[in-house]
Design an enzyme around this catalytic site. Structure first.
Site, PDB file in Angstrom:
ATOM      1  N   SER A 171     -28.013 -32.527  61.999  1.00  0.00           N
ATOM      2  CA  SER A 171     -27.759 -31.517  60.960  1.00  0.00           C
ATOM      3  C   SER A 171     -28.552 -30.258  61.320  1.00  0.00           C
ATOM      4  CB  SER A 171     -28.169 -32.060  59.594  1.00  0.00           C
ATOM      5  OG  SER A 171     -29.514 -32.441  59.633  1.00  0.00           O
ATOM      6  N   SER A 172     -28.401 -29.231  60.537  1.00  0.00           N
ATOM      7  CA  SER A 172     -29.120 -27.956  60.731  1.00  0.00           C
ATOM      8  C   SER A 172     -28.810 -27.276  62.064  1.00  0.00           C
ATOM      9  CB  SER A 172     -30.639 -28.132  60.628  1.00  0.00           C
ATOM     10  OG  SER A 172     -30.975 -28.757  59.445  1.00  0.00           O
ATOM     11  N   TYR A 184     -36.954 -27.782  47.298  1.00  0.00           N
ATOM     12  CA  TYR A 184     -37.486 -28.514  48.461  1.00  0.00           C
ATOM     13  C   TYR A 184     -36.411 -29.402  49.078  1.00  0.00           C
ATOM     14  CZ  TYR A 184     -42.244 -27.200  47.164  1.00  0.00           C
ATOM     15  OH  TYR A 184     -43.376 -26.492  46.882  1.00  0.00           O
ATOM     16  N   GLU A 217     -16.010 -25.066  55.831  1.00  0.00           N
ATOM     17  CA  GLU A 217     -17.137 -25.723  56.489  1.00  0.00           C
ATOM     18  C   GLU A 217     -17.407 -27.043  55.787  1.00  0.00           C
ATOM     19  OE1 GLU A 217     -20.837 -23.478  56.205  1.00  0.00           O
ATOM     20  OE2 GLU A 217     -21.979 -25.219  56.878  1.00  0.00           O
ATOM     21  N   LYS A 266     -24.020 -36.357  76.536  1.00  0.00           N
ATOM     22  CA  LYS A 266     -23.568 -37.642  75.952  1.00  0.00           C
ATOM     23  C   LYS A 266     -23.473 -37.604  74.420  1.00  0.00           C
ATOM     24  CE  LYS A 266     -23.342 -41.058  78.447  1.00  0.00           C
ATOM     25  NZ  LYS A 266     -22.293 -41.166  79.464  1.00  0.00           N
ATOM     26  N   THR A 297     -22.749 -35.216  72.544  1.00  0.00           N
ATOM     27  CA  THR A 297     -21.532 -34.458  72.204  1.00  0.00           C
ATOM     28  C   THR A 297     -20.306 -35.345  72.388  1.00  0.00           C
ATOM     29  OG1 THR A 297     -22.506 -32.351  72.777  1.00  0.00           O
ATOM     30  CG2 THR A 297     -20.113 -32.464  72.873  1.00  0.00           C
ATOM     31  N   GLY A 341     -38.445 -18.679  40.109  1.00  0.00           N
ATOM     32  CA  GLY A 341     -38.825 -20.086  40.082  1.00  0.00           C
ATOM     33  C   GLY A 341     -38.737 -20.670  38.692  1.00  0.00           C
ATOM     34  N   CYS A 346     -36.839 -12.133  38.605  1.00  0.00           N
ATOM     35  CA  CYS A 346     -36.576 -13.190  37.635  1.00  0.00           C
ATOM     36  C   CYS A 346     -37.891 -13.754  37.091  1.00  0.00           C
ATOM     37  CB  CYS A 346     -35.645 -14.246  38.209  1.00  0.00           C
ATOM     38  SG  CYS A 346     -34.685 -15.033  36.900  1.00  0.00           S
ATOM     39  N   GLU A 375     -41.364 -20.984  28.194  1.00  0.00           N
ATOM     40  CA  GLU A 375     -41.124 -22.007  29.225  1.00  0.00           C
ATOM     41  C   GLU A 375     -42.440 -22.695  29.601  1.00  0.00           C
ATOM     42  OE1 GLU A 375     -39.431 -20.469  32.873  1.00  0.00           O
ATOM     43  OE2 GLU A 375     -39.082 -22.471  33.678  1.00  0.00           O
ATOM     44  N   HIS A 396     -31.136 -11.173  39.855  1.00  0.00           N
ATOM     45  CA  HIS A 396     -31.444 -11.459  41.271  1.00  0.00           C
ATOM     46  C   HIS A 396     -30.694 -10.482  42.181  1.00  0.00           C
ATOM     47  CE1 HIS A 396     -33.371 -15.480  40.857  1.00  0.00           C
ATOM     48  NE2 HIS A 396     -32.687 -15.499  39.729  1.00  0.00           N
ATOM     49  N   GLU A 435     -31.217  -9.907  45.214  1.00  0.00           N
ATOM     50  CA  GLU A 435     -31.145 -10.397  46.602  1.00  0.00           C
ATOM     51  C   GLU A 435     -29.790 -11.009  46.954  1.00  0.00           C
ATOM     52  OE1 GLU A 435     -32.847 -11.746  44.156  1.00  0.00           O
ATOM     53  OE2 GLU A 435     -33.042 -13.917  44.298  1.00  0.00           O
TER      54      GLU A 435
HETATM   55  N1  GLN Z   1     -37.639 -20.039  34.843  1.00  0.00           N
HETATM   56  C1  GLN Z   1     -37.206 -18.756  34.406  1.00  0.00           C
HETATM   57  C2  GLN Z   1     -36.063 -18.821  33.407  1.00  0.00           C
HETATM   58  O1  GLN Z   1     -35.376 -19.811  33.344  1.00  0.00           O
HETATM   59  C3  GLN Z   1     -36.846 -17.870  35.596  1.00  0.00           C
HETATM   60  C4  GLN Z   1     -35.724 -18.392  36.433  1.00  0.00           C
HETATM   61  C5  GLN Z   1     -35.649 -17.758  37.795  1.00  0.00           C
HETATM   62  O2  GLN Z   1     -36.628 -17.225  38.311  1.00  0.00           O
HETATM   63  N2  GLN Z   1     -34.499 -17.835  38.439  1.00  0.00           N
HETATM   64  O3  GLN Z   1     -35.831 -17.893  32.679  1.00  0.00           O
END
Ligand code: GLN
Length: 537
Positions: free
Chosen positions: A15-16, A56, A143, A191, A193, A357, A384, A408, A510, A512
């Site tokens: 994989s990867s 993770y 894919e 081999k 492959t 996060g 975020c 939270e 977000h 990004e």
């Molecule tokens: N944990 C936060 C929320 O749910 C921020 C979520 C995130 O950073 N994507 O609002």
């Protein structure tokens, strides 16, 4: 062009190996020839989508404009092709089964016994073909996640076998394998492959094209040998050598005429090789930028894994190129950050990005980083959860609300500057229930964010449950943190900034996810520019 053509990308040996990059590169080359292309990923796991997966386990969770939590490979597809993907571009085994089981419960199968073949395979085929039938793409590249030989992959391989049979030359299979170099023997080994192609053949699939991943140049003879053993044309054995950047891969594939070989196999005119002008200019600019010393940006987060912040890393790296610098992202583990070591951790950083996060772990470190960056006027970008942290830090240390928090982290906080949305309170099902996908935002004229975008009306993608609490808006503004981006419908705060500082901006969305190679994101461009100016001072 007439009928949609289907290209399946499978992987063997390990994989990867970069199936996502090869799929994206093929897509790019066909797109450069004027075709309308999309790329889809099938993931053979049972989760309905990767939204509930720990980073993770599976790296970042990508979000499409229509609010689907998707595999990070969709990010590659969008960055390479500059297209927008949707829920139809990422399907898991869980979703396939759920759809079949829902149909069974509704009685759609009229009392039949439901089996992997034909019911699961038909559902897979329907999901492949709907991109062609409904959206009328010229090419659908599919894919297949995982590795040939996995139990989980079998229904997908069977579906591809059937589609190849039904569609004739309108469907081809590109198989990606690995050619290891045995240092002790000084030899490259084919081999694995051969075995992986045999595995495909035993599922009834003859690959049309082989892409061999390798760390060393493969000789013509080696490729001939592979062609011979695997029943593949010699010119259909292509090597994919480690490249300095993934963005070189389309060029490397074009040099070996991978796109021309695909067109020939599918009975399409080959014509002139496209110049890939803008793409090449991007690469040239990138090479030049790499000659200069790198610009160091701290990425403060708790997921110590490259892929966990994939889109942020790519967006920073693209913004670096367009600012003629190479961005070096230095991961700063927020769990290890303390008042005592923060100065050392951030001392040579031109900018600080506080990452997204979930959950309480690593929050104190993010708040410490936000405070240090604010007090030392280091360009700072909170995304975020990162935005929520810069708001909490501001409330605690500027507004003097020592116990300010997000619900939270502390459900009973008396100063809930970040709170859960009303409609989220009753939700018990964690999958696909956050505020997801693109929402509108209106930016305040004259703000740094508005200047960066060069317009007031924007749309950005979201993935969160918690929000800035509007009861605190006035107090924040009076003390110097402005709420400069607002959702016009819900009045929710989307962007905060401290105008008195060089560049201190937090976004609830977000950005990004929508930065691409040829269209880098304006906020990332502006952040990196500010970091360069900060470094020069
Ligand atoms: N944990 C936060 C929320 O749910 C921020 C979520 C995130 O950073 N994507 O609002």
């Amino acid at each position: 062009m007439g009928e949609t053509k289907y290209i399946f990308v499978t992987g063997g040996v390990a994989s990867s190996l970069g199936k996502g990059i090869i799929s994206s590169s093929i897509g790019k080359l066909l797109q450069a020839r004027g075709y309308n292309v999309t790329i889809q990923k099938f993931d053979p796991y049972i989760n309905i989508d990767p939204g509930t997966l720990n980073p993770y386990e599976h790296g970042e969770c990508y979000v499409t404009v229509d609010g689907h939590e998707a595999d990070l490979d969709l990010g590659h597809y969008e960055r390479f092709l500059g297209i927008q993907t949707t829920k139809a571009n990422n399907i898991t085994t869980g979703r396939i089964y759920k759809s079949v089981i829902d149909k069974e419960r509704r009685g759609d199968y009229l009392g039949k016994t439901i089996q992997v073949i034909p019911h699961i395979t038909d559902e897979i085929k329907r999901n492949v073909k709907q991109l062609g039938n409904k959206y009328k793409f010229d090419f659908v590249i599919t894919e297949i996640g995982g590795t040939v030989g996995d139990i989980e992959s079998l229904p997908y391989l069977e579906s591809i076998r059937q589609l190849k049979w039904e569609l004739g030359r309108d469907a081809i299979v590109v198989h990606l394998t690995y050619v290891p170099y045995l240092a002790a023997a000084g030899e490259l080994k084919t081999k694995p492959t051969q075995h992986s192609v045999k595995e495909l053949q035993s599922a009834g699939i003859q690959p049309d094209i082989l892409v061999l991943r390798a760390e060393h140049q493969l000789s013509v003879n080696l490729r001939k040998k592979v062609a011979q053993f695997c029943n593949v044309d010699e010119d259909a054995v292509v090597q994919s050598i480690d490249a300095p950047t993934i963005y070189e891969v389309p060029i490397l594939m074009q040099e070996q005429k991978l796109d021309a070989t695909i067109l020939k196999k599918m009975g399409l005119p080959v014509g002139d090789t496209p110049g890939l002008g803008p793409w090449r200019s991007f690469l040239e600019r990138r090479h030049k930028a790499e000659q200069k010393p790198a610009l160091h940006i701290a990425l403060v987060g708790k997921y110590d894994l490259q892929d966990a912040y994939k889109s942020i890393r790519e967006a920073l790296s693209q913004a670096g190129t367009y600012n003629d610098r190479k961005v070096e992202v230095d991961f700063v583990n927020s769990e290890k950050l303390t008042e005592d070591n923060v100065a050392e951790a951030l001392k040579d950083k031109a900018g600080v990005l506080i990452g997204p996060g979930f959950g309480e772990r690593g929050i104190p470190g993010k708040l410490i980083a936000a405070k240090y960056a604010r007090e030392h006027d280091i360009p700072t970008f909170g995304i975020c959860l990162g935005m929520q942290c810069i708001a909490i830090e501001f409330a605690r240390n500027v507004l003097g609300l020592a116990d300010a928090n997000s619900r939270e982290m502390d459900a009973k906080t008396p100063h809930n500057v970040i709170d859960i949305m009303e409609e989220q309170k009753s939700i018990t099902n964690m999958g696909g229930t956050m505020r997801l996908g693109a929402y509108e935002c209106v930016l305040r004229p004259g703000s740094k964010a508005c200047e960066a975008y060069g317009k007031e009306h924007i749309q950005e993608r979201h993935r969160h449950r918690y929000e800035f609490n509007n009861q605190y808006r006035e107090a924040f503004e009076a003390a110097g943190m402005q709420c400069v981006g607002i959702n016009p419908e819900s009045d929710l705060v989307e962007v905060v900034e401290i105008p008195a500082l060089k560049w201190y901006i937090g976004t609830q969305f977000h950005p990004e996810y929508s930065s691409t190679v040829l269209h880098p994101h304006p906020l990332f461009l502006s952040f990196v520019k500010a970091a360069i100016e900060n470094e020069a001072k």
